[in-house]
Scaffold this active site. Structure first.
Site, PDB file in Angstrom:
ATOM      1  N   ALA A   1      60.291  68.945  32.539  1.00 52.48           N
ATOM      2  CA  ALA A   1      60.013  69.022  31.102  1.00 52.48           C
ATOM      3  C   ALA A   1      59.457  70.383  30.726  1.00 52.48           C
ATOM      4  O   ALA A   1      59.803  70.954  29.680  1.00 52.48           O
ATOM      5  CB  ALA A   1      59.035  67.920  30.704  1.00 52.48           C
ATOM      6  N   SER A   2      58.597  70.935  31.589  1.00 53.51           N
ATOM      7  CA  SER A   2      58.022  72.257  31.297  1.00 53.51           C
ATOM      8  C   SER A   2      59.095  73.338  31.279  1.00 53.51           C
ATOM      9  O   SER A   2      59.058  74.259  30.452  1.00 53.51           O
ATOM     10  CB  SER A   2      56.932  72.603  32.317  1.00 53.51           C
TER      11      SER A   2
ATOM     12  N   ASN B   1      56.948  84.732  35.406  1.00 58.40           N
ATOM     13  CA  ASN B   1      57.377  84.044  36.620  1.00 58.40           C
ATOM     14  C   ASN B   1      56.384  82.999  37.110  1.00 58.40           C
ATOM     15  O   ASN B   1      56.768  82.050  37.790  1.00 58.40           O
ATOM     16  CB  ASN B   1      57.618  85.089  37.721  1.00 58.40           C
TER      17      ASN B   1
ATOM     18  N   TYR C   1      57.476  68.699  35.749  1.00 60.61           N
ATOM     19  CA  TYR C   1      57.899  70.074  35.996  1.00 60.61           C
ATOM     20  C   TYR C   1      59.190  70.380  35.234  1.00 60.61           C
ATOM     21  O   TYR C   1      59.317  71.424  34.595  1.00 60.61           O
ATOM     22  CB  TYR C   1      58.110  70.297  37.495  1.00 60.61           C
TER      23      TYR C   1
END
Length: 251
Positions: free
Chosen positions: A158-159, A89, A156
């Site tokens: 893309a991650s 998470n 973000y």
């Protein structure tokens, strides 16, 4: 949906979705290991979990540092002797566009925590999950599937897009060993991270981009995580479970 005597590890467990998920599993009898950088908050979450008579372990670790990630599974096995569920998470958010002067620095920071650390921790946990026929839940984002017409979400997003593909690959590799791997894909959730994205925006602003005109509570995401970790989802692996109040219908 009992998790009695199961061992659940949750990264990013000191607040938001992670903390709420820890308490949800504790209510079902699971022993909880939570990972985060804020010791005081980790202790608070552990105390909430212990009210349900379960054992807890607070692990202070920075997911951006390989040497600290390496200690997580080791500490869990030393304390509990096994591992049944891994919830990846932990994540960080930073704005960036192609014009940002520090673009590559931001890219390295975000991808290190949001992807590299997940791959690293999963590789360390996998042998223990094979032993228990356990499972993994990765927490992604709708920003891995749409930029919401805002280029600031690029790094973000893309991650999280990469994390989605990692889920499929890990499910493919571990399925023969009886380990399931799934992704939960939240939209806006009422957490500190959401508030930090844009200080000028309120939750009402985020409601307006959803189809159902609402922002989710962390409890909603925790319930989906708990379902995917349970035997009720024993036939589900490599899946994406979207909890976005209809954002992907609109965008």
């Amino acid at each position: 949906m009992s998790f009695k005597n199961k061992v659940v590890v949750i990264t990013g467990g000191s607040a938001g979705i992670g903390a709420t998920t820890a308490v949800r599993f504790a209510k079902e009898g699971a022993n909880i290991a939570i990972v985060g950088r804020n010791e005081a908050r980790l202790r608070e979450v552990c105390q909430k979990c212990e009210k349900f008579g379960v054992k807890t372990l607070a692990i202070k670790a920075d997911m951006s540092k390989d040497e600290e990630v390496k200690t997580i599974v080791q500490k869990v096995i030393e304390k509990f002797g096994k591992l049944d569920v891994l919830v990846n998470n932990a994540a960080i958010y930073k704005n960036a566009t192609l014009a940002s002067p520090d673009l590559l620095q931001i890219y390295d920071q975000v991808l290190t925590v949001n992807l590299r650390a997940v791959i690293h921790l999963t590789s360390l946990a996998a042998p223990h999950l094979v032993s228990t026929k356990g499972n993994i839940i990765n927490i992604s984002s709708v920003l891995g599937k749409t930029c919401l017409q805002n280029p600031l979400f690029m790094v973000y997003g893309a991650s999280k897009a990469a994390l989605d593909l990692f889920t499929k690959s890990a499910a493919l590799e571990l399925g023969a060993s009886g380990v399931r791997v799934n992704t939960v894909v939240p939209g806006p959730v009422s957490t500190e991270m959401l508030a930090s994205i844009d200080k000028e925006k309120t939750e009402d602003d985020y409601k307006s981009i959803t189809l159902l005109d609402r922002v989710s509570d962390p409890e909603e995401i925790a319930d989906v995580i708990k379902f995917l970790a349970s035997d009720q989802a024993k036939g589900i692996t490599g899946g994406y479970y979207t909890v976005d109040n209809g954002i992907l219908v609109k965008f």
